[in-house]
Motif scaffolding. Sequence first.
Motif, PDB file in Angstrom:
ATOM      1  N   PRO A 110       3.936   7.908 -14.108  1.00 25.97           N
ATOM      2  CA  PRO A 110       3.024   8.702 -13.294  1.00 25.97           C
ATOM      3  C   PRO A 110       3.582   8.980 -11.901  1.00 25.97           C
ATOM      4  N   ASP A 111       3.257  10.140 -11.392  1.00 24.39           N
ATOM      5  CA  ASP A 111       3.589  10.490 -10.017  1.00 24.39           C
ATOM      6  C   ASP A 111       2.446   9.982  -9.151  1.00 24.39           C
ATOM      7  N   ILE A 112       2.689   8.898  -8.429  1.00 23.17           N
ATOM      8  CA  ILE A 112       1.618   8.286  -7.631  1.00 23.17           C
ATOM      9  C   ILE A 112       1.688   8.679  -6.155  1.00 23.17           C
ATOM     10  N   SER A 113       2.424   9.736  -5.854  1.00 21.41           N
ATOM     11  CA  SER A 113       2.583  10.134  -4.448  1.00 21.41           C
ATOM     12  C   SER A 113       1.244  10.464  -3.787  1.00 21.41           C
ATOM     13  N   LYS A 114       0.330  11.095  -4.523  1.00 19.90           N
ATOM     14  CA  LYS A 114      -0.984  11.415  -3.952  1.00 19.90           C
ATOM     15  C   LYS A 114      -1.791  10.137  -3.698  1.00 19.90           C
ATOM     16  N   ALA A 115      -1.673   9.145  -4.591  1.00 16.75           N
ATOM     17  CA  ALA A 115      -2.362   7.863  -4.389  1.00 16.75           C
ATOM     18  C   ALA A 115      -1.815   7.149  -3.151  1.00 16.75           C
ATOM     19  N   LYS A 116      -0.513   7.223  -2.959  1.00 18.37           N
ATOM     20  CA  LYS A 116       0.088   6.608  -1.766  1.00 18.37           C
ATOM     21  C   LYS A 116      -0.410   7.297  -0.506  1.00 18.37           C
ATOM     22  N   GLU A 117      -0.427   8.635  -0.547  1.00 16.10           N
ATOM     23  CA  GLU A 117      -0.803   9.417   0.628  1.00 16.10           C
ATOM     24  C   GLU A 117      -2.297   9.336   0.936  1.00 16.10           C
ATOM     25  N   LYS A 118      -3.139   9.557  -0.064  1.00  9.69           N
ATOM     26  CA  LYS A 118      -4.589   9.666   0.156  1.00  9.69           C
ATOM     27  C   LYS A 118      -5.315   8.320   0.132  1.00  9.69           C
ATOM     28  N   LEU A 119      -4.789   7.370  -0.646  1.00 10.25           N
ATOM     29  CA  LEU A 119      -5.482   6.085  -0.817  1.00 10.25           C
ATOM     30  C   LEU A 119      -4.740   4.911  -0.181  1.00 10.25           C
ATOM     31  N   ASN A 120      -3.536   5.181   0.305  1.00 10.33           N
ATOM     32  CA  ASN A 120      -2.676   4.099   0.781  1.00 10.33           C
ATOM     33  C   ASN A 120      -2.561   3.014  -0.294  1.00 10.33           C
ATOM     34  N   TRP A 121      -2.298   3.471  -1.528  1.00 13.67           N
ATOM     35  CA  TRP A 121      -2.287   2.579  -2.688  1.00 13.67           C
ATOM     36  C   TRP A 121      -0.985   2.705  -3.452  1.00 13.67           C
ATOM     37  N   GLU A 122      -0.501   1.591  -3.927  1.00 16.27           N
ATOM     38  CA  GLU A 122       0.554   1.537  -4.936  1.00 16.27           C
ATOM     39  C   GLU A 122       0.443   0.170  -5.613  1.00 16.27           C
ATOM     40  N   PRO A 123       0.878   0.079  -6.870  1.00 13.83           N
ATOM     41  CA  PRO A 123       0.732  -1.190  -7.581  1.00 13.83           C
ATOM     42  C   PRO A 123       1.601  -2.278  -6.955  1.00 13.83           C
ATOM     43  N   LYS A 124       1.083  -3.496  -7.005  1.00 12.65           N
ATOM     44  CA  LYS A 124       1.795  -4.635  -6.421  1.00 12.65           C
ATOM     45  C   LYS A 124       2.306  -5.622  -7.478  1.00 12.65           C
ATOM     46  N   VAL A 125       1.619  -5.715  -8.614  1.00 15.07           N
ATOM     47  CA  VAL A 125       1.954  -6.699  -9.642  1.00 15.07           C
ATOM     48  C   VAL A 125       3.068  -6.133 -10.520  1.00 15.07           C
ATOM     49  N   ASP A 126       4.193  -6.857 -10.588  1.00 15.70           N
ATOM     50  CA  ASP A 126       5.294  -6.392 -11.425  1.00 15.70           C
ATOM     51  C   ASP A 126       4.991  -6.664 -12.900  1.00 15.70           C
ATOM     52  N   LEU A 127       5.716  -6.000 -13.772  1.00 20.89           N
ATOM     53  CA  LEU A 127       5.453  -6.063 -15.208  1.00 20.89           C
ATOM     54  C   LEU A 127       5.461  -7.490 -15.737  1.00 20.89           C
ATOM     55  N   GLU A 128       6.485  -8.252 -15.423  1.00 25.87           N
ATOM     56  CA  GLU A 128       6.595  -9.603 -15.973  1.00 25.87           C
ATOM     57  C   GLU A 128       5.455 -10.499 -15.504  1.00 25.87           C
ATOM     58  N   THR A 129       5.091 -10.418 -14.238  1.00 27.85           N
ATOM     59  CA  THR A 129       3.973 -11.217 -13.725  1.00 27.85           C
ATOM     60  C   THR A 129       2.674 -10.829 -14.424  1.00 27.85           C
ATOM     61  N   GLY A 130       2.427  -9.527 -14.559  1.00 31.03           N
ATOM     62  CA  GLY A 130       1.220  -9.067 -15.238  1.00 31.03           C
ATOM     63  C   GLY A 130       1.171  -9.510 -16.690  1.00 31.03           C
ATOM     64  N   LEU A 131       2.297  -9.415 -17.384  1.00 26.70           N
ATOM     65  CA  LEU A 131       2.334  -9.852 -18.779  1.00 26.70           C
ATOM     66  C   LEU A 131       2.126 -11.355 -18.893  1.00 26.70           C
ATOM     67  N   ASN A 132       2.775 -12.131 -18.036  1.00 21.40           N
ATOM     68  CA  ASN A 132       2.595 -13.590 -18.082  1.00 21.40           C
ATOM     69  C   ASN A 132       1.149 -13.980 -17.815  1.00 21.40           C
TER      70      ASN A 132
END
Length: 100
Positions: free
Chosen positions: A66-88
């Motif tokens: 996904p292109d999350i550029s609008k989420a970064k700009e408008k919501l000041n949001w981006e995911p923090k949990v990396d794949l391995e941590t989320g899966l574990n």
Amino acid sequence: CYVDDLVEGVVRLMNTNDDVTGPINLGKPGEFTILELAEKVIELSNSKSEIIYKPLPNDDPQQRRPDISKAKEKLNWEPKVDLETGLNTTIEWIKKELAK
């Protein structure tokens, strides 16, 4: 995208002013194949599961980034949990639920 990150993005979107409109993509911009995901789940869970290949559906997306550029700009949001941590975290939760 791990559920905690996704919920955070949705809550931020709900709390915006009316001038912020969608669609706004929320997700993990790091791309990997479903095969890579399946292999990682098997590895982290010490599963003896076998990967079975089936034909792709006609509408299967060829890109899962996904292109999350609008989420970064408008919501000041981006995911923090990396794949391995989320899966574990998910694997441990499932183990606890199955033990009940």
